[in-house]
Design an enzyme around this catalytic site. Structure first.
Site, PDB file in Angstrom:
ATOM      1  N   PRO A 135     -22.393  17.692  27.121  1.00  0.00           N
ATOM      2  CA  PRO A 135     -23.628  17.477  27.881  1.00  0.00           C
ATOM      3  C   PRO A 135     -23.852  16.069  28.425  1.00  0.00           C
ATOM      4  O   PRO A 135     -24.791  15.860  29.195  1.00  0.00           O
ATOM      5  CB  PRO A 135     -24.728  17.846  26.875  1.00  0.00           C
ATOM      6  CG  PRO A 135     -24.104  17.679  25.541  1.00  0.00           C
ATOM      7  CD  PRO A 135     -22.656  17.990  25.701  1.00  0.00           C
ATOM      8  N   TYR A 158     -28.993   5.849  28.209  1.00  0.00           N
ATOM      9  CA  TYR A 158     -27.753   6.269  27.561  1.00  0.00           C
ATOM     10  C   TYR A 158     -27.254   5.060  26.767  1.00  0.00           C
ATOM     11  O   TYR A 158     -26.865   4.050  27.361  1.00  0.00           O
ATOM     12  CB  TYR A 158     -26.692   6.662  28.599  1.00  0.00           C
ATOM     13  CG  TYR A 158     -26.958   7.982  29.297  1.00  0.00           C
ATOM     14  CD1 TYR A 158     -27.873   8.079  30.342  1.00  0.00           C
ATOM     15  CD2 TYR A 158     -26.270   9.136  28.925  1.00  0.00           C
ATOM     16  CE1 TYR A 158     -28.104   9.295  30.975  1.00  0.00           C
ATOM     17  CE2 TYR A 158     -26.491  10.351  29.555  1.00  0.00           C
ATOM     18  CZ  TYR A 158     -27.412  10.426  30.572  1.00  0.00           C
ATOM     19  OH  TYR A 158     -27.642  11.621  31.203  1.00  0.00           O
ATOM     20  N   HIS A 213     -36.140  10.922  39.280  1.00  0.00           N
ATOM     21  CA  HIS A 213     -35.589   9.705  38.688  1.00  0.00           C
ATOM     22  C   HIS A 213     -34.556   9.108  39.637  1.00  0.00           C
ATOM     23  O   HIS A 213     -33.620   9.794  40.048  1.00  0.00           O
ATOM     24  CB  HIS A 213     -34.923  10.007  37.334  1.00  0.00           C
ATOM     25  CG  HIS A 213     -35.913  10.109  36.209  1.00  0.00           C
ATOM     26  ND1 HIS A 213     -35.576   9.904  34.900  1.00  0.00           N
ATOM     27  CD2 HIS A 213     -37.241  10.371  36.227  1.00  0.00           C
ATOM     28  CE1 HIS A 213     -36.659  10.047  34.143  1.00  0.00           C
ATOM     29  NE2 HIS A 213     -37.671  10.342  34.925  1.00  0.00           N
ATOM     30  N   LYS A 222     -24.282  18.021  33.308  1.00  0.00           N
ATOM     31  CA  LYS A 222     -23.671  18.823  34.373  1.00  0.00           C
ATOM     32  C   LYS A 222     -23.714  20.344  34.165  1.00  0.00           C
ATOM     33  O   LYS A 222     -23.517  21.098  35.118  1.00  0.00           O
ATOM     34  CB  LYS A 222     -22.195  18.423  34.548  1.00  0.00           C
ATOM     35  CG  LYS A 222     -21.998  17.077  35.171  1.00  0.00           C
ATOM     36  CD  LYS A 222     -22.380  17.088  36.631  1.00  0.00           C
ATOM     37  CE  LYS A 222     -22.675  15.708  37.149  1.00  0.00           C
ATOM     38  NZ  LYS A 222     -23.861  15.559  37.943  1.00  0.00           N
ATOM     39  N   TYR A 243     -23.183  11.427  39.107  1.00  0.00           N
ATOM     40  CA  TYR A 243     -24.385  11.796  38.357  1.00  0.00           C
ATOM     41  C   TYR A 243     -25.350  12.593  39.240  1.00  0.00           C
ATOM     42  O   TYR A 243     -25.871  13.626  38.803  1.00  0.00           O
ATOM     43  CB  TYR A 243     -25.070  10.541  37.803  1.00  0.00           C
ATOM     44  CG  TYR A 243     -26.049  10.855  36.686  1.00  0.00           C
ATOM     45  CD1 TYR A 243     -25.667  10.794  35.358  1.00  0.00           C
ATOM     46  CD2 TYR A 243     -27.372  11.240  36.973  1.00  0.00           C
ATOM     47  CE1 TYR A 243     -26.553  11.098  34.330  1.00  0.00           C
ATOM     48  CE2 TYR A 243     -28.267  11.549  35.956  1.00  0.00           C
ATOM     49  CZ  TYR A 243     -27.851  11.476  34.638  1.00  0.00           C
ATOM     50  OH  TYR A 243     -28.739  11.791  33.636  1.00  0.00           O
TER      51      TYR A 243
HETATM   52  P1  FAD Z   1     -26.598  30.721  29.906  1.00  0.00           P
HETATM   53  O1  FAD Z   1     -27.798  29.879  30.108  1.00  0.00           O
HETATM   54  O2  FAD Z   1     -25.907  30.665  28.607  1.00  0.00           O
HETATM   55  O3  FAD Z   1     -27.054  32.218  30.193  1.00  0.00           O
HETATM   56  C1  FAD Z   1     -26.245  33.339  29.888  1.00  0.00           C
HETATM   57  C2  FAD Z   1     -27.135  34.512  29.593  1.00  0.00           C
HETATM   58  O4  FAD Z   1     -26.342  35.672  29.405  1.00  0.00           O
HETATM   59  C3  FAD Z   1     -27.929  34.326  28.302  1.00  0.00           C
HETATM   60  O5  FAD Z   1     -29.308  34.517  28.565  1.00  0.00           O
HETATM   61  C4  FAD Z   1     -27.363  35.373  27.370  1.00  0.00           C
HETATM   62  O6  FAD Z   1     -28.346  35.884  26.490  1.00  0.00           O
HETATM   63  C5  FAD Z   1     -26.884  36.430  28.353  1.00  0.00           C
HETATM   64  N1  FAD Z   1     -25.823  37.311  27.840  1.00  0.00           N
HETATM   65  C6  FAD Z   1     -24.719  36.972  27.123  1.00  0.00           C
HETATM   66  N2  FAD Z   1     -23.966  38.050  26.850  1.00  0.00           N
HETATM   67  C7  FAD Z   1     -24.616  39.110  27.390  1.00  0.00           C
HETATM   68  C8  FAD Z   1     -24.349  40.516  27.438  1.00  0.00           C
HETATM   69  N3  FAD Z   1     -23.265  41.029  26.865  1.00  0.00           N
HETATM   70  N4  FAD Z   1     -25.231  41.317  28.083  1.00  0.00           N
HETATM   71  C9  FAD Z   1     -26.335  40.810  28.677  1.00  0.00           C
HETATM   72  N5  FAD Z   1     -26.634  39.488  28.666  1.00  0.00           N
HETATM   73  C10 FAD Z   1     -25.787  38.652  28.034  1.00  0.00           C
HETATM   74  N6  FAD Z   1     -26.537  21.160  29.468  1.00  0.00           N
HETATM   75  C11 FAD Z   1     -26.981  19.970  29.810  1.00  0.00           C
HETATM   76  O7  FAD Z   1     -26.727  19.555  30.938  1.00  0.00           O
HETATM   77  N7  FAD Z   1     -27.740  19.216  28.929  1.00  0.00           N
HETATM   78  C12 FAD Z   1     -28.056  19.678  27.669  1.00  0.00           C
HETATM   79  O8  FAD Z   1     -28.751  19.003  26.915  1.00  0.00           O
HETATM   80  C13 FAD Z   1     -27.590  20.930  27.280  1.00  0.00           C
HETATM   81  N8  FAD Z   1     -27.863  21.430  26.054  1.00  0.00           N
HETATM   82  C14 FAD Z   1     -27.352  22.663  25.712  1.00  0.00           C
HETATM   83  C15 FAD Z   1     -27.608  23.189  24.438  1.00  0.00           C
HETATM   84  C16 FAD Z   1     -27.082  24.426  24.047  1.00  0.00           C
HETATM   85  C17 FAD Z   1     -27.359  24.976  22.656  1.00  0.00           C
HETATM   86  C18 FAD Z   1     -26.265  25.150  24.965  1.00  0.00           C
HETATM   87  C19 FAD Z   1     -25.662  26.492  24.569  1.00  0.00           C
HETATM   88  C20 FAD Z   1     -26.050  24.624  26.238  1.00  0.00           C
HETATM   89  C21 FAD Z   1     -26.572  23.391  26.626  1.00  0.00           C
HETATM   90  N9  FAD Z   1     -26.351  22.842  27.898  1.00  0.00           N
HETATM   91  C22 FAD Z   1     -26.813  21.647  28.232  1.00  0.00           C
HETATM   92  C23 FAD Z   1     -25.627  23.546  28.914  1.00  0.00           C
HETATM   93  C24 FAD Z   1     -26.530  24.315  29.874  1.00  0.00           C
HETATM   94  O9  FAD Z   1     -27.708  24.701  29.218  1.00  0.00           O
HETATM   95  C25 FAD Z   1     -25.737  25.492  30.366  1.00  0.00           C
HETATM   96  O10 FAD Z   1     -24.648  24.967  31.111  1.00  0.00           O
HETATM   97  C26 FAD Z   1     -26.514  26.486  31.201  1.00  0.00           C
HETATM   98  O11 FAD Z   1     -27.425  27.193  30.395  1.00  0.00           O
HETATM   99  C27 FAD Z   1     -25.555  27.458  31.902  1.00  0.00           C
HETATM  100  O12 FAD Z   1     -26.273  28.508  32.464  1.00  0.00           O
HETATM  101  P2  FAD Z   1     -25.657  29.954  32.527  1.00  0.00           P
HETATM  102  O13 FAD Z   1     -26.689  30.774  33.235  1.00  0.00           O
HETATM  103  O14 FAD Z   1     -24.285  29.901  33.039  1.00  0.00           O
HETATM  104  O15 FAD Z   1     -25.508  30.434  31.014  1.00  0.00           O
HETATM  105  C1  DHB Z   2     -30.685  15.695  28.965  1.00  0.00           C
HETATM  106  C2  DHB Z   2     -29.501  16.263  28.591  1.00  0.00           C
HETATM  107  C3  DHB Z   2     -28.322  15.664  28.962  1.00  0.00           C
HETATM  108  O1  DHB Z   2     -27.170  16.213  28.626  1.00  0.00           O
HETATM  109  C4  DHB Z   2     -28.312  14.479  29.676  1.00  0.00           C
HETATM  110  O2  DHB Z   2     -27.138  13.906  29.998  1.00  0.00           O
HETATM  111  C5  DHB Z   2     -29.493  13.936  30.048  1.00  0.00           C
HETATM  112  C6  DHB Z   2     -30.688  14.539  29.691  1.00  0.00           C
HETATM  113  C7  DHB Z   2     -31.937  16.346  28.573  1.00  0.00           C
HETATM  114  O3  DHB Z   2     -31.892  17.361  27.876  1.00  0.00           O
HETATM  115  O4  DHB Z   2     -33.014  15.848  28.949  1.00  0.00           O
END
Ligand code: FAD
Ligand code: DHB
Length: 390
Positions: free
Chosen positions: A292, A201, A72, A296, A384
């Site tokens: 979100p 948006y 995009h 980021k 962005y």
């Molecule tokens: P995570 O993806 O949370 O991974 C952490 C992992 O550690 C998980 O698999 C968990 O099961 C594991 N874990 C936790 N504790 C333990 C333990 N004690 N032992 C072993 N394993 C453990 N970002 C966006 O940009 N757009 C979005 O639309 C968006 N939607 C989101 C919706 C939700 C419900 C959430 C929670 C987050 C969302 N985010 C979004 C944020 C984005 O998904 C996260 O920033 C991203 O997943 C971060 O990755 P991570 O690997 O740091 O953490």
């Molecule tokens: C999506 C999530 C976001 O937080 C965003 O800013 C744009 C797109 C998505 O899930 O596609």
């Protein structure tokens, strides 16, 4: 069991770190609390910054992303019922973003680990990190009903916001900053082709809406709702009617289709400092959360582990700890920039229930500025697509 780097969490941060280290010949083990199916199907983010795209390609995880992801080159800001496109490449030296779901990134990284003989233990819950301030920290975890020990040189806590890694750091050492927003997102997946080519948006007096996508057949849409919103109050017809209203633009219609998933996500900003305690390092959501709106969260996680992997590789290859010492400060500089951008996008586009009429007009004035000033649009665009990882 013994390894060089013990990684807690098989989200994007843990899996990418594991792959970057394995590529450099550094042995590591990932411990993941949940099942493989669970982590592969958890609906979350969808937009990859240029940096994230680059690092996924460089580590060998870009093949399916390049086939299925959607490049995009801009987004639309929609307000007052009109659309205003912000072009990215022309303002960022050719950088853009890729729409490719987090679920797919996670599947690709797990498949790569499997192919290359990496070790990911699913349903392995880390219970404690011990000896973080010594040269031989260890992780106690439960796997197959037994308490086990993973001894390592370093522990990477990539275990998300609710993980145990951050809580291992003594309260006197760790500082945290936090803000909760008085709204949440109701997100849906729908089996219907997106009604737009780029993300929309939308600012609306009834609240924010976002039209995103997962593929040419699947739409992803979000509505601003109350933090304690009850999903039962949102039958399909109400969701589509509200999206129609908030996304309305002359001559444009939103296609409806079967809703296959729905969930409410609260919104918060959070930062922990420092990201290092002895030989324990925090990365991704374990260290920071962004609302979100700027897409980021996943990208910050990828940037953190890109820096952390480089630091561990330098230590491993050259016995040089300079990058390890610099990790917290280097990563946090980028984190705080993204915290600000996410806050900016969130407060620009959402209707705060406590907002007065003046605040509403200020939002519109700023949206008009971004839509009409090249300098303002360039600032949004460079944030962005993501600032370089240095
Ligand atoms: P995570 O993806 O949370 O991974 C952490 C992992 O550690 C998980 O698999 C968990 O099961 C594991 N874990 C936790 N504790 C333990 C333990 N004690 N032992 C072993 N394993 C453990 N970002 C966006 O940009 N757009 C979005 O639309 C968006 N939607 C989101 C919706 C939700 C419900 C959430 C929670 C987050 C969302 N985010 C979004 C944020 C984005 O998904 C996260 O920033 C991203 O997943 C971060 O990755 P991570 O690997 O740091 O953490
Ligand atoms: C999506 C999530 C976001 O937080 C965003 O800013 C744009 C797109 C998505 O899930 O596609």
């Amino acid at each position: 069991m013994r390894t060089r780097v013990g990684i807690i969490g098989a989200g994007p941060a843990g899996l990418l770190l594991s792959q970057l280290l394995r590529q450099a010949g550094i042995d590591n083990v990932v411990l993941e609390d949940r099942t493989r199916a669970h982590v592969e199907h958890r609906q979350r983010a969808g937009v990859l910054e240029q940096n994230t795209v680059d690092v996924l390609r460089a580590c060998g995880a870009g093949e399916r992303m390049d086939r299925r992801g959607l490049r995009h080159d801009g987004i639309e800001l929609r307000f007052h019922g009109e659309g205003h496109r912000i072009d990215f490449p022309s303002r960022t030296g050719g950088r853009s973003v890729m729409v490719y779901a987090q679920t797919e990134v996670v599947k690709d990284l797990i498949a790569l680990s499997e192919r290359d003989g990496g070790t990911i233990l699913f349903e392995a819950e880390a219970k404690a990190v011990e000896g973080a301030d010594t040269d031989s920290p260890l992780i106690r975890y439960v796997h197959e009903g037994e308490v086990k020990t993973l001894e390592c040189d370093f522990v990477a806590a990539c275990d998300g916001f609710h993980g145990i890694g951050r809580r291992t750091i003594p309260p006197g050492v760790l500082r945290t900053w936090e803000r909760e927003y008085p709204f949440a997102w109701l997100g849906i997946l729908a089996d219907v082709p997106p009604s737009c080519d780029e993300l929309v948006y939308a600012h609306h007096e009834r609240g924010f809406a976002l039209h995103s996508m997962r593929s040419p057949q699947v739409s992803r849409l979000y509505l601003q709702v109350a933090p304690d919103e009850n999903l039962d109050a949102w039958p399909d017809e109400r969701i589509w009617a509200e999206l129609d209203t908030r996304l309305a633009r002359g001559g444009w219609t939103l296609e409806h289709g079967p809703i296959t998933e729905r969930a409410v996500t609260p919104m918060r900003s959070f930062v922990a400092e420092p990201l290092r305690h002895g030989r324990l390092f925090l990365a991704g959501d374990a260290a920071h959360i962004v609302p979100p709106t700027g897409a980021k969260g996943l990208n910050l996680a990828a940037a953190d582990v890109t820096l952390l992997a480089a630091a561990i590789i330098r230590w491993h290859d050259k016995s040089d700890e300079t990058l390890l010492d610099a990790y917290s400060q280097t990563a946090l500089r980028r984190v705080w920039r993204a915290e600000h951008f996410s806050y900016f996008m969130t407060t620009l586009l959402h209707r705060d229930p406590h907002q007065d009429a003046y605040g509403y007009r200020l939002q519109l004035a700023h949206l008009d500025y971004v839509a009409s000033s090249d300098a303002a649009a360039a600032s949004l665009a460079e944030n962005y697509v993501g600032l370089p990882v240095v």
